[in-house]
Design a protein around this motif. Structure first.
Motif, PDB file in Angstrom:
ATOM      1  N   ARG A  91      40.201  45.048  46.031  1.00 48.00           N
ATOM      2  CA  ARG A  91      39.446  46.077  45.294  1.00 48.00           C
ATOM      3  C   ARG A  91      40.155  46.462  44.008  1.00 48.00           C
ATOM      4  O   ARG A  91      39.521  46.638  42.961  1.00 48.00           O
ATOM      5  CB  ARG A  91      39.247  47.304  46.182  1.00 48.00           C
ATOM      6  CG  ARG A  91      38.220  47.104  47.250  1.00 48.00           C
ATOM      7  CD  ARG A  91      37.944  48.410  47.990  1.00 48.00           C
ATOM      8  NE  ARG A  91      37.198  48.124  49.184  1.00 48.00           N
ATOM      9  CZ  ARG A  91      37.568  48.448  50.415  1.00 48.00           C
ATOM     10  NH1 ARG A  91      38.684  49.122  50.613  1.00 48.00           N
ATOM     11  NH2 ARG A  91      36.818  48.133  51.442  1.00 48.00           N
ATOM     12  N   ALA A 139      38.647  46.023  40.275  1.00 51.28           N
ATOM     13  CA  ALA A 139      38.561  47.178  39.373  1.00 51.28           C
ATOM     14  C   ALA A 139      39.284  46.886  38.064  1.00 51.28           C
ATOM     15  O   ALA A 139      38.804  47.249  36.977  1.00 51.28           O
ATOM     16  CB  ALA A 139      39.152  48.411  40.058  1.00 51.28           C
ATOM     17  N   ARG A 169      37.069  44.694  35.983  1.00 46.02           N
ATOM     18  CA  ARG A 169      35.940  45.448  35.425  1.00 46.02           C
ATOM     19  C   ARG A 169      36.390  46.260  34.227  1.00 46.02           C
ATOM     20  O   ARG A 169      35.675  46.362  33.244  1.00 46.02           O
ATOM     21  CB  ARG A 169      35.332  46.347  36.504  1.00 46.02           C
ATOM     22  CG  ARG A 169      34.518  45.593  37.504  1.00 46.02           C
ATOM     23  CD  ARG A 169      33.767  46.531  38.412  1.00 46.02           C
ATOM     24  NE  ARG A 169      33.253  45.799  39.549  1.00 46.02           N
ATOM     25  CZ  ARG A 169      33.522  46.041  40.816  1.00 46.02           C
ATOM     26  NH1 ARG A 169      34.287  47.068  41.135  1.00 46.02           N
ATOM     27  NH2 ARG A 169      33.026  45.301  41.775  1.00 46.02           N
TER      28      ARG A 169
END
Length: 108
Positions: free
Chosen positions: A96, A100, A103
């Protein structure tokens, strides 16, 4: 498209001629120089037929359009994260965090 029908035509004609020569060789039972020449011509026509069939098959696969790959939100992993990286990480929190980070990099 013209070449596909040409290759198929060559294959059918060569196969028919090879079959005709083979039948005539078996029926007459020639064992002279002409019989040897007919047998060699039969083999040559069979090879030509095989090559023409292969050419027609390759042209069929080359002519088929390749569907485009879907991009965007349906993509399960962001670019740069491959299966080996995910397997090495193994921890869901680390995965995760990496997603992130990618992104954030894409947003800037």
């Amino acid at each position: 498209m013209k070449r596909i029908s040409d290759a198929r035509t060559v294959a059918v004609v060569a196969a028919a001629a090879a079959l005709w020569l083979l039948v005539s060789l078996i029926a007459r039972g020639r064992q002279d120089l002409l019989g040897v020449a007919m047998a060699l011509l039969c083999v040559l026509l069979a090879v030509i037929s095989g090559v023409a069939v292969t050419a027609a098959r390759q042209q069929d696969t080359a002519a088929a359009p390749v569907p485009p790959q879907p991009l965007g939100p349906a993509d399960p992993a962001p670019p740069g994260v491959d299966a080996d990286t995910l397997e090495t990480l193994g921890d869901r929190d680390a995965v995760r965090a990496m997603r992130a980070r990618y992104r954030r990099d894409d947003d800037q």
